[in-house]
Design a protein around this motif. Structure first.
Motif, PDB file in Angstrom:
ATOM      1  N   UNK A 143       0.863  -1.178   0.000  1.00 29.93           N
ATOM      2  CA  UNK A 143       0.000   0.000   0.000  1.00 29.93           C
ATOM      3  C   UNK A 143       0.901   1.229   0.000  1.00 29.93           C
ATOM      4  N   UNK A 144       0.640   2.150  -0.882  1.00 30.71           N
ATOM      5  CA  UNK A 144       1.530   3.297  -1.030  1.00 30.71           C
ATOM      6  C   UNK A 144       1.323   4.339   0.060  1.00 30.71           C
ATOM      7  N   UNK A 145       0.090   4.707   0.321  1.00 33.38           N
ATOM      8  CA  UNK A 145      -0.207   5.755   1.299  1.00 33.38           C
ATOM      9  C   UNK A 145      -0.876   5.111   2.512  1.00 33.38           C
ATOM     10  N   UNK A 155     -10.417   1.008  -4.507  1.00 34.11           N
ATOM     11  CA  UNK A 155      -9.801   2.347  -4.571  1.00 34.11           C
ATOM     12  C   UNK A 155      -8.671   2.516  -3.558  1.00 34.11           C
ATOM     13  N   UNK A 156      -7.606   1.759  -3.765  1.00 29.39           N
ATOM     14  CA  UNK A 156      -6.437   1.823  -2.883  1.00 29.39           C
ATOM     15  C   UNK A 156      -5.195   1.950  -3.757  1.00 29.39           C
ATOM     16  N   UNK A 157      -4.344   2.912  -3.445  1.00 29.07           N
ATOM     17  CA  UNK A 157      -3.101   3.075  -4.201  1.00 29.07           C
ATOM     18  C   UNK A 157      -2.087   2.047  -3.740  1.00 29.07           C
ATOM     19  N   UNK A 158      -1.635   1.216  -4.689  1.00 27.73           N
ATOM     20  CA  UNK A 158      -0.644   0.202  -4.365  1.00 27.73           C
ATOM     21  C   UNK A 158       0.543   0.314  -5.319  1.00 27.73           C
ATOM     22  N   UNK A 159       1.711   0.025  -4.801  1.00 34.08           N
ATOM     23  CA  UNK A 159       2.909  -0.033  -5.622  1.00 34.08           C
ATOM     24  C   UNK A 159       3.414  -1.461  -5.657  1.00 34.08           C
ATOM     25  N   UNK A 160       4.128  -1.804  -6.709  1.00 30.87           N
ATOM     26  CA  UNK A 160       4.549  -3.185  -6.902  1.00 30.87           C
ATOM     27  C   UNK A 160       6.063  -3.259  -7.071  1.00 30.87           C
ATOM     28  N   UNK A 161       6.666  -4.235  -6.442  1.00 24.93           N
ATOM     29  CA  UNK A 161       8.099  -4.481  -6.564  1.00 24.93           C
ATOM     30  C   UNK A 161       8.311  -5.815  -7.245  1.00 24.93           C
ATOM     31  N   UNK A 162       8.862  -5.779  -8.444  1.00 27.56           N
ATOM     32  CA  UNK A 162       9.134  -6.986  -9.202  1.00 27.56           C
ATOM     33  C   UNK A 162      10.500  -7.517  -8.796  1.00 27.56           C
ATOM     34  N   UNK A 163      10.569  -8.798  -8.512  1.00 23.10           N
ATOM     35  CA  UNK A 163      11.841  -9.413  -8.144  1.00 23.10           C
ATOM     36  C   UNK A 163      12.236 -10.386  -9.247  1.00 23.10           C
ATOM     37  N   UNK A 164      13.338 -10.072  -9.905  1.00 20.79           N
ATOM     38  CA  UNK A 164      13.749 -10.812 -11.084  1.00 20.79           C
ATOM     39  C   UNK A 164      15.154 -11.359 -10.913  1.00 20.79           C
TER      40      UNK A 164
END
Length: 271
Positions: free
Chosen positions: A140-142, A163-172
């Motif tokens: 969750x971003x905020x 309606x929730x701001x989410x950010x994603x971290x890709x692990x490669x």
């Protein structure tokens, strides 16, 4: 001789008792003891009866936190997936519980929604080259804002249109983490997720393959959709090492860092 043997037996017994006592002392220091754990559990039950009798809670076996010298008793609802919290016991009494922050403050709910979202996107992203065995995380971003978001309700189901701001971290584990490949991976992942109804406010990438470590932060959907992502990544990577020809005496300022985006690459093979 008999007296000596008796003395040796007494000394051996005293040493054994001392050793056992030392082991018990060390053990108690790290994992607590059954008697205190029992008191902690009884105190937790009384605390629940007094404050949360309407929640139909069950409690787990107390865990000892040697760092703070306290017992932690977890209480969970039989019917509510998001109703679980810890009760803290020390020096013969309940110190506090974290019901307000974890349950009412929606920490449990937001954490669960993050993980449910991540569980949905991981198999989708496994179709992307370089993300076949991804361990993608969603955050969750905020956080403070979302805790007060009226759309977030206890035990609610995850919905892609939430309606929730989410950010994603890709692990490669990119074998060749060139900026061209990184840009292509982010573009492919973004379009694939968008086609599946997922919306993320920002993308981050972490890749480690053999001696090459890559980290990218702060890429937004607009950066990806601009068609200039590779150039944006190049600017971010080169910023710190640029030897710009700017003249302070003429009032020329050093260029500002690219907004939001940060790129870091460490190649152990060149060291």
């Amino acid at each position: 001789m008999k007296n000596n043997k008796g003395l040796f037996k007494i000394i051996a017994l005293v040493m054994a008792i001392g050793l056992i006592g030392a082991i018990l002392f060390v053990t108690n220091s790290f994992i607590g003891n059954p008697v205190s754990a029992s008191f902690a559990k009884k105190a937790a039950k009384k605390h629940i009866e007094k404050n949360y009798s309407d929640l139909d809670l069950i409690i787990e076996k107390p865990r000892y936190n040697f760092k703070f010298g306290e017992y932690i008793v977890k209480a969970s609802s039989k019917t509510s997936i998001d109703t679980h919290f810890n009760i803290y016991y020390r020096n013969g009494q309940i110190r506090y519980d974290d019901y307000d922050s974890y349950v009412l403050g929606k920490f449990n709910t937001l954490s669960r929604l993050q993980e449910e979202c991540a569980n949905l996107v991981r198999p989708i992203l496994s179709e992307v080259q370089g993300l076949e065995s991804n361990r993608t995380m969603v955050l969750v971003e905020k956080w403070e804002y979302e805790q007060k978001n009226g759309a977030i309700q206890l035990d609610m189901n995850f919905d892609r249109s939430l309606p929730v701001d989410m950010q994603i971290t890709l692990q490669s584990d990119l074998e060749n983490p060139s900026l061209k490949n990184v840009a292509h991976l982010l573009e492919t992942a973004h379009h694939l997720l968008t086609n599946h109804g997922f919306k993320f406010t920002s993308y981050h990438l972490y890749s480690e393959h053999k001696d090459i470590l890559l980290m990218v932060d702060g890429v937004q959907p607009a950066d990806i959709e601009s068609g200039n992502l590779e150039s944006l990544l190049e600017d971010a990577l080169n910023y710190e090492d640029k030897d710009e020809d700017y003249d302070v005496e003429k009032g020329e300022d050093k260029p500002e860092a690219p907004e939001r985006i940060r790129v870091f690459i460490k190649d152990g093979r060149t060291q």
